[in-house]
Design a protein around this motif. Structure first.
Motif, PDB file in Angstrom:
ATOM      1  N   THR A 212      -7.084  22.205 -21.169  1.00 38.37           N
ATOM      2  CA  THR A 212      -7.702  21.465 -20.067  1.00 38.37           C
ATOM      3  C   THR A 212      -6.859  21.528 -18.799  1.00 38.37           C
ATOM      4  O   THR A 212      -7.346  21.935 -17.747  1.00 38.37           O
ATOM      5  CB  THR A 212      -7.934  19.999 -20.480  1.00 38.37           C
ATOM      6  OG1 THR A 212      -8.787  19.962 -21.626  1.00 38.37           O
ATOM      7  CG2 THR A 212      -8.605  19.228 -19.355  1.00 38.37           C
TER       8      THR A 212
ATOM      9  N   LEU B 232      -7.934  14.579 -22.868  1.00 39.49           N
ATOM     10  CA  LEU B 232      -8.050  14.207 -21.460  1.00 39.49           C
ATOM     11  C   LEU B 232      -6.745  13.636 -20.925  1.00 39.49           C
ATOM     12  O   LEU B 232      -6.359  13.909 -19.781  1.00 39.49           O
ATOM     13  CB  LEU B 232      -9.180  13.184 -21.298  1.00 39.49           C
ATOM     14  CG  LEU B 232     -10.599  13.744 -21.480  1.00 39.49           C
ATOM     15  CD1 LEU B 232     -11.612  12.610 -21.576  1.00 39.49           C
ATOM     16  CD2 LEU B 232     -10.963  14.677 -20.332  1.00 39.49           C
TER      17      LEU B 232
ATOM     18  N   ASN C 298     -17.035  16.055 -18.729  1.00 39.66           N
ATOM     19  CA  ASN C 298     -15.815  15.917 -19.532  1.00 39.66           C
ATOM     20  C   ASN C 298     -16.007  14.994 -20.726  1.00 39.66           C
ATOM     21  O   ASN C 298     -15.957  15.442 -21.872  1.00 39.66           O
ATOM     22  CB  ASN C 298     -14.667  15.410 -18.660  1.00 39.66           C
ATOM     23  CG  ASN C 298     -14.395  16.295 -17.463  1.00 39.66           C
ATOM     24  OD1 ASN C 298     -14.584  15.885 -16.335  1.00 39.66           O
ATOM     25  ND2 ASN C 298     -13.967  17.519 -17.698  1.00 39.66           N
TER      26      ASN C 298
ATOM     27  N   LEU D 212     -10.738  14.118 -13.966  1.00 39.39           N
ATOM     28  CA  LEU D 212     -10.127  13.978 -15.290  1.00 39.39           C
ATOM     29  C   LEU D 212      -9.546  12.578 -15.495  1.00 39.39           C
ATOM     30  O   LEU D 212      -9.582  12.042 -16.603  1.00 39.39           O
ATOM     31  CB  LEU D 212      -9.031  15.020 -15.478  1.00 39.39           C
ATOM     32  CG  LEU D 212      -9.471  16.440 -15.819  1.00 39.39           C
ATOM     33  CD1 LEU D 212      -8.254  17.280 -16.209  1.00 39.39           C
ATOM     34  CD2 LEU D 212     -10.486  16.470 -16.940  1.00 39.39           C
TER      35      LEU D 212
ATOM     36  N   THR E 161     -15.185  20.732 -13.106  1.00 41.75           N
ATOM     37  CA  THR E 161     -14.821  19.663 -12.187  1.00 41.75           C
ATOM     38  C   THR E 161     -15.595  19.796 -10.901  1.00 41.75           C
ATOM     39  O   THR E 161     -16.157  20.826 -10.594  1.00 41.75           O
ATOM     40  CB  THR E 161     -13.321  19.702 -11.849  1.00 41.75           C
ATOM     41  OG1 THR E 161     -13.010  21.003 -11.368  1.00 41.75           O
ATOM     42  CG2 THR E 161     -12.482  19.408 -13.076  1.00 41.75           C
TER      43      THR E 161
ATOM     44  N   MET F 267     -14.679  23.853 -18.971  1.00 44.75           N
ATOM     45  CA  MET F 267     -14.706  23.462 -19.616  1.00 44.75           C
ATOM     46  C   MET F 267     -15.876  24.532 -19.958  1.00 44.75           C
ATOM     47  O   MET F 267     -15.130  24.573 -21.183  1.00 44.75           O
ATOM     48  CB  MET F 267     -13.796  23.435 -21.063  1.00 44.75           C
ATOM     49  CG  MET F 267     -14.783  24.071 -21.406  1.00 44.75           C
ATOM     50  SD  MET F 267     -14.319  23.352 -22.085  1.00 44.75           S
ATOM     51  CE  MET F 267     -14.230  23.057 -23.546  1.00 44.75           C
TER      52      MET F 267
ATOM     53  N   THR G 120     -12.105  23.037 -18.026  1.00 46.02           N
ATOM     54  CA  THR G 120     -12.844  21.822 -17.831  1.00 46.02           C
ATOM     55  C   THR G 120     -13.580  21.856 -16.508  1.00 46.02           C
ATOM     56  O   THR G 120     -12.978  22.016 -15.480  1.00 46.02           O
ATOM     57  CB  THR G 120     -11.891  20.643 -17.814  1.00 46.02           C
ATOM     58  OG1 THR G 120     -11.116  20.715 -18.973  1.00 46.02           O
ATOM     59  CG2 THR G 120     -12.609  19.353 -17.716  1.00 46.02           C
TER      60      THR G 120
END
Length: 336
Positions: free
Chosen positions: A268, A83, A119, A231, A32, A13, A30
């Motif tokens: 994403t 998302l 996120n 996510l 993570t 992201m 994104t």
């Protein structure tokens, strides 16, 4: 929309890591939570340079897609759609690989915090910021994430020691930010609210990564499993928040809907999968270089597609920011 990766394992992201060390526009792969370790995936038939170029374009155009999405939907709705579609792509990947979501209350608790910082919060801030600032400026603000991350990591992470290169890179990056904002003109014509939200979104990524490195670095779950779980949680967070602050649109405009769909599924979902494959194949140093193309592509896309006005200070400042970020993350060559 900045996308980050851990030094050893891909992250989000956003992203690249810096404060972990950065690698995310934007923002726009994104970030993570990383697993402890897992075998590298098999090489694909598509050359990594092509995938690198595709990922740069996807993330660079993400800021344009956010702007288009906000033409038809509220910022929270754009973020929720992003998302939702991104999670759907990773859910398909989970099924194909026959993987499963993480287990354990502790893991899900940490993923909840990570999902918010990496996120839900930055995605929403960028969407709100682009109501009042050009997508190009949002993309450039996203490029400051590595600088924020480097500064925070030197304070919060004992293994990250300040060096002359890092201090010089931070100073150069700060000059670049002032150039983009037109400090010598007294910030004339600048929307402070939108710019502040974009910069805060970029700051959220390294804060989230510091949290991830302190809490989830030892997990045994696969990277795909952690990505999907994070996510999913972020999607649930926006599913709760969005109805509280927005109302259902009276109509569904096609172009903004397609923009949100592309933002989620490509920017994403697919972006994360591409990033992981790149870092696993060519290493984090090469993989994180995608970060430096994002503001350039975002600026060009905003001007060419949306007709956004550009001053000379924006591209020049963006290049200075990128140079500062690169310098702050570089290592001095060892003498033999």
């Amino acid at each position: 929309m900045f996308y980050e990766m851990d030094c050893a394992i891909v992250g989000v992201m956003t992203t690249p890591v810096a404060a972990p060390a950065p690698s995310s526009t934007a923002s726009a792969s994104t970030p993570t939570a990383p697993p402890a370790s897992e075998p590298a995936p098999r090489r694909t038939s598509l050359d990594w340079r092509i995938r690198f170029a595709v990922l740069s374009l996807i993330w660079g155009f993400s800021f344009l897609l956010i702007k288009v999405g906000t033409h038809g939907f509220a910022p929270f709705q754009v973020t929720f759609g992003r998302l939702l579609f991104g999670t759907a792509v990773l859910a398909v990947a989970l099924l194909v690989k026959r993987d499963r979501l993480p287990r354990g209350v502790r893991t899900w608790g940490h993923l909840t915090v990570a999902a918010f910082l990496l996120n839900a919060l930055p995605f929403s801030l960028f969407a709100y910021a682009e109501l009042t600032i050009p997508s190009a400026l949002a993309g450039i603000c996203n490029a400051t994430s590595p600088l924020w991350g480097m500064a925070l990591s030197m304070v919060a992470l004992s293994e990250d020691r300040p060096t002359r290169r890092r201090v010089a890179g931070l100073g150069l990056g700060f000059i670049g930010v002032l150039t983009v904002l037109g400090a010598w003109q007294g910030f004339h014509g600048l929307d402070f609210g939108g710019t502040a939200m974009a910069l805060l979104a970029s700051l959220s990524y390294p804060i989230g990564w510091i949290y991830v490195r302190r809490t989830l670095a030892g997990t045994s779950n696969s990277h795909l499993s952690m990505m999907s779980g994070q996510l999913l949680v972020a999607t649930v967070q926006l599913a709760v928040v969005t109805p509280l602050f927005t109302s259902m649109p009276t109509r569904i405009p096609v172009v903004p809907l397609l923009a949100v769909l592309a933002l989620g599924a490509l920017g994403t979902g697919l972006g994360l999968l591409l990033q992981y494959g790149l870092v696993a194949e060519v290493g984090p140093t090469t993989g994180q270089m995608v970060t430096y193309f994002i503001p350039v592509i975002a600026t060009a896309a905003g001007a060419a597609v949306l007709g956004e006005a550009l001053t000379w200070s924006m591209p020049v400042g963006a290049l200075i920011v990128i140079a500062g970020a690169a310098l702050s993350q570089s290592k001095a060559r060892s003498r033999t």
